[in-house]
Motif scaffolding. Structure first.
Motif, PDB file in Angstrom:
ATOM      1  N   ALA A  77     -77.519 -23.625 -61.170  1.00  0.00           N
ATOM      2  CA  ALA A  77     -76.877 -23.872 -59.886  1.00  0.00           C
ATOM      3  C   ALA A  77     -76.659 -22.563 -59.135  1.00  0.00           C
ATOM      4  CB  ALA A  77     -75.550 -24.601 -60.097  1.00  0.00           C
ATOM      5  N   TRP A  78     -76.296 -21.511 -59.864  1.00  0.00           N
ATOM      6  CA  TRP A  78     -76.116 -20.202 -59.226  1.00  0.00           C
ATOM      7  C   TRP A  78     -77.444 -19.687 -58.675  1.00  0.00           C
ATOM      8  CZ3 TRP A  78     -78.084 -15.362 -60.710  1.00  0.00           C
ATOM      9  CH2 TRP A  78     -77.550 -14.273 -60.010  1.00  0.00           C
ATOM     10  N   ARG A  79     -78.520 -19.913 -59.451  1.00  0.00           N
ATOM     11  CA  ARG A  79     -79.849 -19.518 -58.965  1.00  0.00           C
ATOM     12  C   ARG A  79     -80.197 -20.248 -57.686  1.00  0.00           C
ATOM     13  NH1 ARG A  79     -83.903 -17.791 -62.630  1.00  0.00           N
ATOM     14  NH2 ARG A  79     -85.312 -18.294 -60.887  1.00  0.00           N
ATOM     15  N   ALA A  80     -79.851 -21.524 -57.626  1.00  0.00           N
ATOM     16  CA  ALA A  80     -80.143 -22.303 -56.415  1.00  0.00           C
ATOM     17  C   ALA A  80     -79.365 -21.781 -55.220  1.00  0.00           C
ATOM     18  CB  ALA A  80     -79.817 -23.768 -56.662  1.00  0.00           C
ATOM     19  N   SER A  81     -78.113 -21.397 -55.451  1.00  0.00           N
ATOM     20  CA  SER A  81     -77.289 -20.910 -54.335  1.00  0.00           C
ATOM     21  C   SER A  81     -77.784 -19.572 -53.798  1.00  0.00           C
ATOM     22  CB  SER A  81     -75.828 -20.777 -54.797  1.00  0.00           C
ATOM     23  OG  SER A  81     -75.676 -19.707 -55.727  1.00  0.00           O
ATOM     24  N   ARG A  82     -78.597 -18.848 -54.573  1.00  0.00           N
ATOM     25  CA  ARG A  82     -79.108 -17.545 -54.152  1.00  0.00           C
ATOM     26  C   ARG A  82     -80.425 -17.655 -53.386  1.00  0.00           C
ATOM     27  NH1 ARG A  82     -76.151 -13.016 -54.591  1.00  0.00           N
ATOM     28  NH2 ARG A  82     -77.946 -11.796 -55.325  1.00  0.00           N
ATOM     29  N   THR A  83     -80.905 -18.878 -53.195  1.00  0.00           N
ATOM     30  CA  THR A  83     -82.176 -19.072 -52.483  1.00  0.00           C
ATOM     31  C   THR A  83     -82.055 -18.633 -51.019  1.00  0.00           C
ATOM     32  OG1 THR A  83     -82.737 -20.951 -53.919  1.00  0.00           O
ATOM     33  CG2 THR A  83     -83.910 -20.780 -51.808  1.00  0.00           C
ATOM     34  N   GLU A  84     -83.006 -17.822 -50.585  1.00  0.00           N
ATOM     35  CA  GLU A  84     -83.043 -17.367 -49.194  1.00  0.00           C
ATOM     36  C   GLU A  84     -83.914 -18.318 -48.381  1.00  0.00           C
ATOM     37  OE1 GLU A  84     -81.360 -15.098 -47.829  1.00  0.00           O
ATOM     38  OE2 GLU A  84     -80.454 -14.220 -49.637  1.00  0.00           O
ATOM     39  N   PRO A  85     -83.378 -18.932 -47.303  1.00  0.00           N
ATOM     40  CA  PRO A  85     -84.159 -19.905 -46.516  1.00  0.00           C
ATOM     41  C   PRO A  85     -85.466 -19.335 -45.980  1.00  0.00           C
ATOM     42  CG  PRO A  85     -81.836 -19.987 -45.924  1.00  0.00           C
ATOM     43  CD  PRO A  85     -81.995 -18.809 -46.818  1.00  0.00           C
ATOM     44  N   ALA A  86     -85.448 -18.133 -45.425  1.00  0.00           N
ATOM     45  CA  ALA A  86     -86.665 -17.579 -44.841  1.00  0.00           C
ATOM     46  C   ALA A  86     -87.729 -17.377 -45.895  1.00  0.00           C
ATOM     47  CB  ALA A  86     -86.330 -16.242 -44.159  1.00  0.00           C
ATOM     48  N   GLU A  87     -87.335 -16.878 -47.067  1.00  0.00           N
ATOM     49  CA  GLU A  87     -88.308 -16.658 -48.142  1.00  0.00           C
ATOM     50  C   GLU A  87     -88.868 -17.960 -48.670  1.00  0.00           C
ATOM     51  OE1 GLU A  87     -90.639 -14.394 -50.641  1.00  0.00           O
ATOM     52  OE2 GLU A  87     -89.314 -13.698 -49.023  1.00  0.00           O
TER      53      GLU A  87
ATOM     54  N   ILE B 123     -80.867 -29.175 -70.581  1.00  0.00           N
ATOM     55  CA  ILE B 123     -80.339 -29.383 -69.225  1.00  0.00           C
ATOM     56  C   ILE B 123     -80.571 -28.139 -68.380  1.00  0.00           C
ATOM     57  CG2 ILE B 123     -78.233 -29.770 -67.886  1.00  0.00           C
ATOM     58  CD1 ILE B 123     -77.194 -31.496 -70.145  1.00  0.00           C
ATOM     59  N   ILE B 124     -80.392 -26.949 -68.979  1.00  0.00           N
ATOM     60  CA  ILE B 124     -80.655 -25.702 -68.256  1.00  0.00           C
ATOM     61  C   ILE B 124     -82.113 -25.657 -67.805  1.00  0.00           C
ATOM     62  CG2 ILE B 124     -80.754 -23.193 -68.454  1.00  0.00           C
ATOM     63  CD1 ILE B 124     -78.454 -23.322 -70.427  1.00  0.00           C
ATOM     64  N   ALA B 125     -83.027 -25.974 -68.738  1.00  0.00           N
ATOM     65  CA  ALA B 125     -84.452 -25.946 -68.395  1.00  0.00           C
ATOM     66  C   ALA B 125     -84.768 -26.957 -67.293  1.00  0.00           C
ATOM     67  CB  ALA B 125     -85.286 -26.232 -69.642  1.00  0.00           C
ATOM     68  N   THR B 126     -84.181 -28.136 -67.409  1.00  0.00           N
ATOM     69  CA  THR B 126     -84.420 -29.174 -66.403  1.00  0.00           C
ATOM     70  C   THR B 126     -83.987 -28.710 -65.017  1.00  0.00           C
ATOM     71  OG1 THR B 126     -84.111 -30.922 -68.042  1.00  0.00           O
ATOM     72  CG2 THR B 126     -83.873 -31.537 -65.734  1.00  0.00           C
ATOM     73  N   LEU B 127     -82.787 -28.165 -64.925  1.00  0.00           N
ATOM     74  CA  LEU B 127     -82.256 -27.770 -63.618  1.00  0.00           C
ATOM     75  C   LEU B 127     -83.008 -26.578 -63.047  1.00  0.00           C
ATOM     76  CD1 LEU B 127     -78.402 -28.199 -64.081  1.00  0.00           C
ATOM     77  CD2 LEU B 127     -80.028 -29.723 -62.954  1.00  0.00           C
ATOM     78  N   ILE B 128     -83.446 -25.652 -63.900  1.00  0.00           N
ATOM     79  CA  ILE B 128     -84.230 -24.517 -63.400  1.00  0.00           C
ATOM     80  C   ILE B 128     -85.527 -25.014 -62.765  1.00  0.00           C
ATOM     81  CG2 ILE B 128     -85.589 -22.521 -64.120  1.00  0.00           C
ATOM     82  CD1 ILE B 128     -83.373 -21.809 -66.058  1.00  0.00           C
ATOM     83  N   MET B 129     -86.181 -25.980 -63.405  1.00  0.00           N
ATOM     84  CA  MET B 129     -87.414 -26.525 -62.831  1.00  0.00           C
ATOM     85  C   MET B 129     -87.126 -27.334 -61.562  1.00  0.00           C
ATOM     86  SD  MET B 129     -89.815 -27.526 -66.090  1.00  0.00           S
ATOM     87  CE  MET B 129     -88.559 -28.420 -66.990  1.00  0.00           C
ATOM     88  N   VAL B 130     -86.004 -28.036 -61.540  1.00  0.00           N
ATOM     89  CA  VAL B 130     -85.642 -28.782 -60.330  1.00  0.00           C
ATOM     90  C   VAL B 130     -85.390 -27.822 -59.173  1.00  0.00           C
ATOM     91  CG1 VAL B 130     -83.878 -30.253 -59.293  1.00  0.00           C
ATOM     92  CG2 VAL B 130     -84.728 -30.769 -61.572  1.00  0.00           C
TER      93      VAL B 130
END
Length: 414
Positions: free
Chosen positions: A399-409, A287-294
């Motif tokens: 999910a934490w990785r997703a929340s750290r996404t910067e829109p401009a980048e 599940i971790i691998a799946t979500l990281i790729m998503v």
């Protein structure tokens, strides 16, 4: 109908057909792996519960739940039995004797535990009468020195009803060694088979004959055997009864003779449960691998949501919902299939044996001829709860990785 943004988007991501089919495949394998892990744990633990119940009913139905004895032989065992029966936990109290010795037949020898019983009273405390394969307990007559042997012992020596065997028991004496062997000829009058190791280590004689072998006076017995409603309370109940009888009386119970066996079975169940838990843990890592790729695949979508006002917490919740849905579906499927398999495992094994034309559990090799299963709700709840918790924990880092996404980048090259 109003739904929170995180749940709405998370469920859409779960239902949507992804452009990256590899991600969909990993999600499916995560769900299947989780379901198989839950199914395997439920079935295996149910079978182990069945084995434990089967062994408990057979072994503890044969051995003494508890015994009461004194510093000297009991002259009036009925008085002791009546006192014990006043305890509401006691269901039966009968005279009992126990000897350690060896049986000899045509030069072959084997150590045995010999129990002295009263054939009329024994059904109150033992299941032996239900497992006689030849003869009966009533064939044990006082002063005739008959013996009832286990089926394994009889097969090992090639014994049949009417054969004569020699019982050798140690006896204290004034000889230089301090102990001399005493021999007694016994006639085989019955055979029993309970499907446990007792079939090869236990013999029964009449209580009067056991007293004579022990050189007791007529009417004296070594101890009183008790049967209890809750055998797991044997230590405290027997100690309380012995204390109430007065000084000089002592109690013994099955935990001293068979306790190590059931402790080993309990430990084995725990260790197998932990090993099978690794299957669920592997599915959680999927599940971790799946979500990281998503998350990597949806970086542009995450950036757009952020520019539209979605907070990092909402973005994190989206992928937590998605991973939790995978875990819930896998756990639900595995739980349902596991319960159905545990309930019908005996019928399934019988069908397989019929289809293959062979016995998987042959009574000639194993103590049981069918695969027992006892489904316990507590096991099912615990397994499903652990699977759900691991699935939820597996969503936190992606999910934490997703929340750290910067829109401009994320939108720089879109």
């Amino acid at each position: 109908m109003f739904r929170p943004l995180s749940i709405f988007v998370g469920l859409r991501y779960t239902r949507a057909k992804r452009r990256n089919h590899f991600i969909s495949f990993i999600s499916l394998t995560s769900m299947i792996g989780l379901a198989l892990g839950v199914l395997a744990m439920i079935v295996v633990l149910s079978v182990m519960n069945g084995f434990q119940q089967e062994m408990s009913s057979r072994i503890l139905g044969m051995v003494s739940h508890a015994t009461l004895s004194a510093d000297k032989p009991l002259d009036d065992w009925k008085a002791v039995a009546d006192a014990a029966m006043k305890n509401p936990e006691v269901t039966g109290a009968v005279p009992f004797a126990e000897l350690e010795g060896m049986i000899s037949f045509k030069g072959a020898m084997q150590p045995l535990q010999v129990n002295g019983i009263d054939p009329q009273e024994e059904p109150k405390v033992s299941i032996i009468g239900q497992h006689m394969v030849q003869g009966s307990l009533d064939d044990l007559k006082a002063e005739q020195f008959g013996v009832v042997l286990g089926e394994i012992t009889a097969r090992r020596f090639g014994l049949r009803l009417g054969d004569k065997v020699t019982l050798i028991v140690p006896e204290l004496s004034s000889a230089p060694g301090g102990i001399t062997p005493r021999m007694q000829r016994l006639t085989v009058v019955g055979l029993f088979k309970v499907g446990a190791e007792l079939d090869g280590s236990l013999a029964l004689v009449h209580i009067a004959d056991a007293g004579e072998i022990q050189r007791l006076q007529p009417g004296q017995v070594q101890s009183v055997r008790l049967a209890l409603k809750d055998l797991y309370r044997a230590p405290e109940v027997s100690a309380a009864i012995a204390g109430g009888l007065g000084q000089g009386y002592r109690a013994d119970d099955w935990t001293h003779t068979q306790g190590s066996l059931f402790s080993a079975m309990k430990m084995e169940k725990t260790m197998i449960g932990l090993l099978l838990m690794l299957i669920i843990a592997v599915a959680a890592f999927n599940i971790i691998a799946t979500l990281i790729m998503v998350v990597a695949d949806k970086r542009a979508d995450i950036a757009i949501l952020r520019t539209l006002g979605a907070t990092p917490r909402q973005v994190m919740a989206i992928f937590m919902v998605q991973g939790s849905v995978i875990g819930c579906i896998g756990t639900l499927i595995g739980g349902v299939l596991g319960v159905l398999a545990a309930i019908n495992i005996s019928s399934l094994i019988a069908w397989v044996e019929g289809a293959l034309g062979m016995r998987i559990l042959s009574s000639d090799l194993y103590f049981i001829s069918s695969l027992p299963s006892k489904l316990e709700v507590s096991d099912v709840v615990l397994i499903c709860a652990v699977a759900l918790i691991l699935s939820f924990l597996a969503t936190l880092y992606p999910a934490w990785r997703a929340s750290r996404t910067e829109p401009a980048e994320a939108l720089r090259y879109e």
